[in-house]
Design a protein around this motif. Structure first.
Motif, PDB file in Angstrom:
ATOM      1  N   ALA A  35      33.300 -47.892  91.479  1.00  0.00           N
ATOM      2  CA  ALA A  35      32.724 -49.264  90.743  1.00  0.00           C
ATOM      3  C   ALA A  35      32.953 -49.913  92.597  1.00  0.00           C
ATOM      4  CB  ALA A  35      33.874 -49.571  90.178  1.00  0.00           C
ATOM      5  N   LEU A  36      33.361 -49.037  93.217  1.00  0.00           N
ATOM      6  CA  LEU A  36      33.314 -49.551  95.096  1.00  0.00           C
ATOM      7  C   LEU A  36      31.795 -49.715  95.373  1.00  0.00           C
ATOM      8  CD1 LEU A  36      37.004 -50.297  96.166  1.00  0.00           C
ATOM      9  CD2 LEU A  36      35.552 -52.086  96.003  1.00  0.00           C
ATOM     10  N   ALA A  37      32.086 -48.297  95.156  1.00  0.00           N
ATOM     11  CA  ALA A  37      30.128 -48.174  96.203  1.00  0.00           C
ATOM     12  C   ALA A  37      29.306 -47.682  94.960  1.00  0.00           C
ATOM     13  CB  ALA A  37      30.561 -45.972  95.820  1.00  0.00           C
ATOM     14  N   ALA A  38      29.447 -48.272  93.957  1.00  0.00           N
ATOM     15  CA  ALA A  38      28.583 -49.271  92.932  1.00  0.00           C
ATOM     16  C   ALA A  38      28.262 -50.460  93.595  1.00  0.00           C
ATOM     17  CB  ALA A  38      28.616 -48.076  91.280  1.00  0.00           C
ATOM     18  N   ALA A  39      29.099 -50.928  94.122  1.00  0.00           N
ATOM     19  CA  ALA A  39      28.557 -52.196  94.304  1.00  0.00           C
ATOM     20  C   ALA A  39      28.119 -52.703  95.848  1.00  0.00           C
ATOM     21  CB  ALA A  39      29.860 -52.569  93.757  1.00  0.00           C
ATOM     22  N   GLY A  40      28.184 -51.536  95.949  1.00  0.00           N
ATOM     23  CA  GLY A  40      27.706 -51.163  97.530  1.00  0.00           C
ATOM     24  C   GLY A  40      28.437 -51.680  98.885  1.00  0.00           C
ATOM     25  N   HIS A  41      29.644 -51.025  98.039  1.00  0.00           N
ATOM     26  CA  HIS A  41      30.997 -51.249  99.333  1.00  0.00           C
ATOM     27  C   HIS A  41      30.956 -49.963  99.914  1.00  0.00           C
ATOM     28  CE1 HIS A  41      30.960 -55.570  98.485  1.00  0.00           C
ATOM     29  NE2 HIS A  41      32.302 -55.378  97.362  1.00  0.00           N
ATOM     30  N   GLU A  42      31.382 -50.050 101.302  1.00  0.00           N
ATOM     31  CA  GLU A  42      31.992 -49.260 102.311  1.00  0.00           C
ATOM     32  C   GLU A  42      33.599 -48.381 101.324  1.00  0.00           C
ATOM     33  OE1 GLU A  42      32.114 -48.153 106.009  1.00  0.00           O
ATOM     34  OE2 GLU A  42      30.276 -50.065 106.088  1.00  0.00           O
ATOM     35  N   CYS A  43      34.286 -47.224 100.587  1.00  0.00           N
ATOM     36  CA  CYS A  43      35.310 -47.139 100.763  1.00  0.00           C
ATOM     37  C   CYS A  43      36.059 -46.155 100.697  1.00  0.00           C
ATOM     38  CB  CYS A  43      34.757 -46.781  99.320  1.00  0.00           C
ATOM     39  SG  CYS A  43      36.646 -46.819  98.123  1.00  0.00           S
ATOM     40  N   PRO A  56      31.006 -39.698  94.740  1.00  0.00           N
ATOM     41  CA  PRO A  56      30.295 -39.666  95.896  1.00  0.00           C
ATOM     42  C   PRO A  56      29.899 -41.040  96.150  1.00  0.00           C
ATOM     43  CG  PRO A  56      29.110 -39.403  93.909  1.00  0.00           C
ATOM     44  CD  PRO A  56      30.891 -40.006  93.844  1.00  0.00           C
ATOM     45  N   GLY A  57      29.813 -39.934  97.900  1.00  0.00           N
ATOM     46  CA  GLY A  57      29.546 -42.052  98.726  1.00  0.00           C
ATOM     47  C   GLY A  57      31.446 -42.943  98.775  1.00  0.00           C
ATOM     48  N   CYS A  58      31.981 -42.265  98.718  1.00  0.00           N
ATOM     49  CA  CYS A  58      33.647 -42.292  99.171  1.00  0.00           C
ATOM     50  C   CYS A  58      33.951 -41.669 100.499  1.00  0.00           C
ATOM     51  CB  CYS A  58      34.545 -42.514  97.892  1.00  0.00           C
ATOM     52  SG  CYS A  58      34.119 -43.534  96.631  1.00  0.00           S
ATOM     53  N   GLU A  59      34.602 -41.907 101.552  1.00  0.00           N
ATOM     54  CA  GLU A  59      35.444 -40.874 102.164  1.00  0.00           C
ATOM     55  C   GLU A  59      36.304 -40.399 101.511  1.00  0.00           C
ATOM     56  OE1 GLU A  59      34.511 -43.785 106.480  1.00  0.00           O
ATOM     57  OE2 GLU A  59      36.825 -42.819 106.759  1.00  0.00           O
ATOM     58  N   PHE A  60      37.141 -39.207 101.818  1.00  0.00           N
ATOM     59  CA  PHE A  60      38.095 -38.982 100.807  1.00  0.00           C
ATOM     60  C   PHE A  60      39.506 -38.720 101.950  1.00  0.00           C
ATOM     61  CE2 PHE A  60      39.597 -35.104  98.503  1.00  0.00           C
ATOM     62  CZ  PHE A  60      40.285 -36.176  97.362  1.00  0.00           C
ATOM     63  N   VAL A  61      40.596 -38.902 102.243  1.00  0.00           N
ATOM     64  CA  VAL A  61      41.748 -38.395 102.348  1.00  0.00           C
ATOM     65  C   VAL A  61      42.667 -37.970 101.869  1.00  0.00           C
ATOM     66  CG1 VAL A  61      43.067 -38.545 104.596  1.00  0.00           C
ATOM     67  CG2 VAL A  61      41.340 -39.630 104.014  1.00  0.00           C
ATOM     68  N   PRO A  62      43.010 -36.588 101.798  1.00  0.00           N
ATOM     69  CA  PRO A  62      43.595 -35.906 100.610  1.00  0.00           C
ATOM     70  C   PRO A  62      45.206 -35.755 101.279  1.00  0.00           C
ATOM     71  CG  PRO A  62      42.050 -34.642 100.947  1.00  0.00           C
ATOM     72  CD  PRO A  62      41.742 -35.263 101.865  1.00  0.00           C
ATOM     73  N   VAL A  63      46.091 -36.735 100.171  1.00  0.00           N
ATOM     74  CA  VAL A  63      47.633 -36.256 101.150  1.00  0.00           C
ATOM     75  C   VAL A  63      48.576 -35.336  99.430  1.00  0.00           C
ATOM     76  CG1 VAL A  63      47.207 -38.058 102.389  1.00  0.00           C
ATOM     77  CG2 VAL A  63      48.011 -38.448 100.154  1.00  0.00           C
ATOM     78  N   GLU A  64      49.742 -35.624  99.610  1.00  0.00           N
ATOM     79  CA  GLU A  64      50.374 -35.249  99.040  1.00  0.00           C
ATOM     80  C   GLU A  64      52.071 -35.827  98.657  1.00  0.00           C
ATOM     81  OE1 GLU A  64      51.826 -30.563  99.700  1.00  0.00           O
ATOM     82  OE2 GLU A  64      52.584 -30.877  97.304  1.00  0.00           O
ATOM     83  N   THR A  65      52.081 -36.086  99.966  1.00  0.00           N
ATOM     84  CA  THR A  65      54.138 -36.526  99.754  1.00  0.00           C
ATOM     85  C   THR A  65      53.493 -37.997 100.237  1.00  0.00           C
ATOM     86  OG1 THR A  65      54.262 -36.701 102.148  1.00  0.00           O
ATOM     87  CG2 THR A  65      54.853 -34.709 101.100  1.00  0.00           C
ATOM     88  N   THR A  66      54.896 -38.844  99.741  1.00  0.00           N
ATOM     89  CA  THR A  66      54.797 -40.165  99.771  1.00  0.00           C
ATOM     90  C   THR A  66      54.552 -40.658 101.495  1.00  0.00           C
ATOM     91  OG1 THR A  66      56.095 -41.145  98.214  1.00  0.00           O
ATOM     92  CG2 THR A  66      56.164 -42.593  99.843  1.00  0.00           C
ATOM     93  N   ALA A  67      55.200 -40.151 102.342  1.00  0.00           N
ATOM     94  CA  ALA A  67      55.133 -40.199 103.882  1.00  0.00           C
ATOM     95  C   ALA A  67      53.612 -40.123 104.492  1.00  0.00           C
ATOM     96  CB  ALA A  67      56.099 -39.425 104.886  1.00  0.00           C
ATOM     97  N   GLY A 200      35.258 -51.728  87.602  1.00  0.00           N
ATOM     98  CA  GLY A 200      34.147 -52.502  87.660  1.00  0.00           C
ATOM     99  C   GLY A 200      34.493 -54.149  87.064  1.00  0.00           C
ATOM    100  N   ASP A 201      34.969 -54.323  86.500  1.00  0.00           N
ATOM    101  CA  ASP A 201      35.740 -55.899  86.334  1.00  0.00           C
ATOM    102  C   ASP A 201      36.326 -56.134  87.268  1.00  0.00           C
ATOM    103  OD1 ASP A 201      34.475 -56.174  84.057  1.00  0.00           O
ATOM    104  OD2 ASP A 201      36.143 -55.951  82.652  1.00  0.00           O
ATOM    105  N   LEU A 202      37.575 -55.609  88.114  1.00  0.00           N
ATOM    106  CA  LEU A 202      38.027 -55.640  89.022  1.00  0.00           C
ATOM    107  C   LEU A 202      37.270 -55.857  90.744  1.00  0.00           C
ATOM    108  CD1 LEU A 202      41.464 -56.471  90.329  1.00  0.00           C
ATOM    109  CD2 LEU A 202      40.737 -53.817  91.080  1.00  0.00           C
ATOM    110  N   VAL A 203      36.039 -55.147  90.299  1.00  0.00           N
ATOM    111  CA  VAL A 203      35.464 -55.377  91.550  1.00  0.00           C
ATOM    112  C   VAL A 203      34.653 -56.550  92.191  1.00  0.00           C
ATOM    113  CG1 VAL A 203      33.929 -53.620  92.856  1.00  0.00           C
ATOM    114  CG2 VAL A 203      35.551 -53.208  92.446  1.00  0.00           C
ATOM    115  N   ASP A 204      34.002 -56.850  90.168  1.00  0.00           N
ATOM    116  CA  ASP A 204      33.532 -57.452  90.294  1.00  0.00           C
ATOM    117  C   ASP A 204      34.291 -59.428  90.732  1.00  0.00           C
ATOM    118  OD1 ASP A 204      31.571 -56.609  89.081  1.00  0.00           O
ATOM    119  OD2 ASP A 204      31.799 -57.024  87.259  1.00  0.00           O
ATOM    120  N   TRP A 205      35.062 -59.101  90.115  1.00  0.00           N
ATOM    121  CA  TRP A 205      36.405 -60.364  90.257  1.00  0.00           C
ATOM    122  C   TRP A 205      36.320 -60.698  92.030  1.00  0.00           C
ATOM    123  CZ3 TRP A 205      41.282 -61.239  92.999  1.00  0.00           C
ATOM    124  CH2 TRP A 205      41.286 -62.728  93.276  1.00  0.00           C
TER     125      TRP A 205
END
Lengths: 216, 216
Positions: A35-43, A56-67, A200-205
Motif C-alpha cells: 500500500a505504501l508503494a502504491a501510494a508513491g512512498h519509499e518502503c 515490487p518496489g520495496c527494499e527487502f531485508v530478510p531476517v530470522e531472529t529478533t536480534a 490501504g486505509d491505514l496508509v491513507d490515514w
C-alpha cells in the motif's frame, strides 16, 4: 516519504532444529508495504521468514531472529520518516541455544525463556535521534485480554504515536479487524476487511495525518 | 499401491500465540507425494502447516499439532500398504498450554517440555494389524551427531523397514543429500540432488523393493 515496515514472525532456537515462533503469516505487513508503494512512498521491508514474495518496489531485508530484526530495523530507521511495525516478534528466547539437536531420552526438559530485544521500544527511543522533527512510530498490538488498556500501555511504553490493535483471530488469516488507538487510549479509527484493504486505509490515514502536521 | 505420506512440521503451543516448531518446509514430503502420484500410486498426504499446495492427485489431510498428525496418520494408515514418514514432527510440547497470551513482565519464564506422541512408532506398532502381509514403514531421520548409529536405533525402535537419513542442512532447502539405511545399519543407497529428484529415486527404489517381495 520513506517508511520502514517490519513484518512476519521471528524465530528463536532451542537447538539447531527446534525453535519458538508464532503463526504470523506476514500478510498484514506485506500488504502495508504494498500500500505504501502504491501510494508513491519509499518502503524498506524488514521481514522474518514467511511464504510471501516481497511487494515490487520495496527494499527487502530478510531476517530470522529478533536480534537480527532489531539490528536491521534500527539501521533502516535512521534513513526513514516513520515506521509501521507489523512484525509479530518472538518475544521470548531460550536462555541457552544447544548446538546440534537435543536428543530425546523420555524425560521432560526444562527450558528457561528470557525476553528478547524489544524492537519497537528500540525504534521508539531513537525516533528523535538526529532529527528536528521526530520520526513517527506506529506499532501493532495483538492482545487477548484487556485489549485497549494493554494497547495504550504499549503505546506509552514504546513511544508510539498510534497503535493498531487487533486480536489473535487476525493471525495468519486473510482478513482482519483493527482499531487505531490514540495517545489517550481513544479509538481513532475502526477498520475491518481484507488485509490489503485495511492496509490501504491505514496508509491513507497516515498520509492525511502527516499532511495535517501530525496532530497529537 | 496406496501409500501414506506425512510431511511438514507440527506446532505445539505455549499459549494461543506462541508455539514450538521447526523449519521443515514440507518440500521433501510433498515431492514424495508427487512422485508417488506420478508413478501411478494412490497417496494420502497428512501435512502440518507449510506454504505449499498439495500435489494434484493426492488425498490431502491438513493438521497442526503432533496429536492431530498421529490421529490422522493412524486413521489413513489402516487403508494403506505402506508409509513414508517425512514429517518433522515437533517432538516436545509445553506441559501446559496457557489460555490467551502470556503477558511479559520482564522475568524469565520456565517452561517444562514433555515429549509428544511418537507418530512413527505408533504406525510401526500397527504395521501388521489386520494384515497377513504387514504394511511397510519408511521413516526419515534428521541427525546431527552419530547419524548412522542414531538412524539405526530409530529404525529398530520404531519398527521401520528402512530409514532415510539426512542432516540439518536439508531443512527448508531445495536440495538434499540422503542415505537409505537398512535393518543392519548398512547404507543401501546414497542420493543427492533436488528434493523432487531424490523423492523420485526413493519411490523407484520402493517400487523395485516391493516388486521383489520386500527382501530384508
Amino acid at each position: 516519504m520513506r517508511v520502514l515496515v517490519t513484518a512476519g514472525p521471528t524465530r528463536e532456537y532451542l537447538d539447531d532444529v527446534r525453535y519458538l515462533s508464532n503463526a504470523s503469516s506476514g500478510k498484514m505487513g506485506y500488504a502495508v508495504a504494498a500500500a505504501l508503494a502504491a501510494a508513491g512512498h519509499e518502503c524498506v521491508l524488514v521481514s522474518g521468514p514467511v511464504g510471501l514474495a516481497p511487494p515490487p518496489g520495496c527494499e527487502f531485508v530478510p531476517v530470522e531472529t529478533t536480534a537480527q530484526m532489531r539490528a536491521a530495523s534500527e539501521e533502516a530507521f535512521a534513513g526513514c520518516d516513520g515506521v509501521i511495525a507489523a512484525a509479530a516478534v518472538c518475544d521470548y528466547r531460550p536462555a541457552v541455544r544447544v548446538e546440534g539437536k537435543i536428543k530425546k531420552d523420555g524425560a521432560p526438559v526444562s527450558v528457561e525463556l528470557i525476553q528478547t530485544d524489544d524492537v519497537l521500544a528500540a525504534l521508539g527511543k531513537r525516533k528523535a535521534e538526529g532529527r528536528q522533527t521526530p520520526r513517527w512510530v506506529i506499532g501493532f498490538a495483538l492482545e487477548a485480554a484487556n485489549p485497549r488498556e494493554n494497547a495504550l500501555q504499549k503505546l506509552r511504553a514504546k513511544q508510539c504515536d498510534r497503535v493498531v490493535l487487533n486480536g489473535p483471530a487476525s493471525i495468519g488469516g486473510d482478513r482482519t479487524a483493527a482499531e487505531l488507538i490514540g495517545p489517550s487510549g481513544e479509538v481513532v479509527m475502526h477498520w475491518e476487511g481484507s488485509k490489503p484493504a485495511v492496509a490501504g486505509d491505514l496508509v491513507d490515514w497516515i498520509d492525511a495525518w502527516v499532511a495535517a502536521g501530525r496532530p497529537a
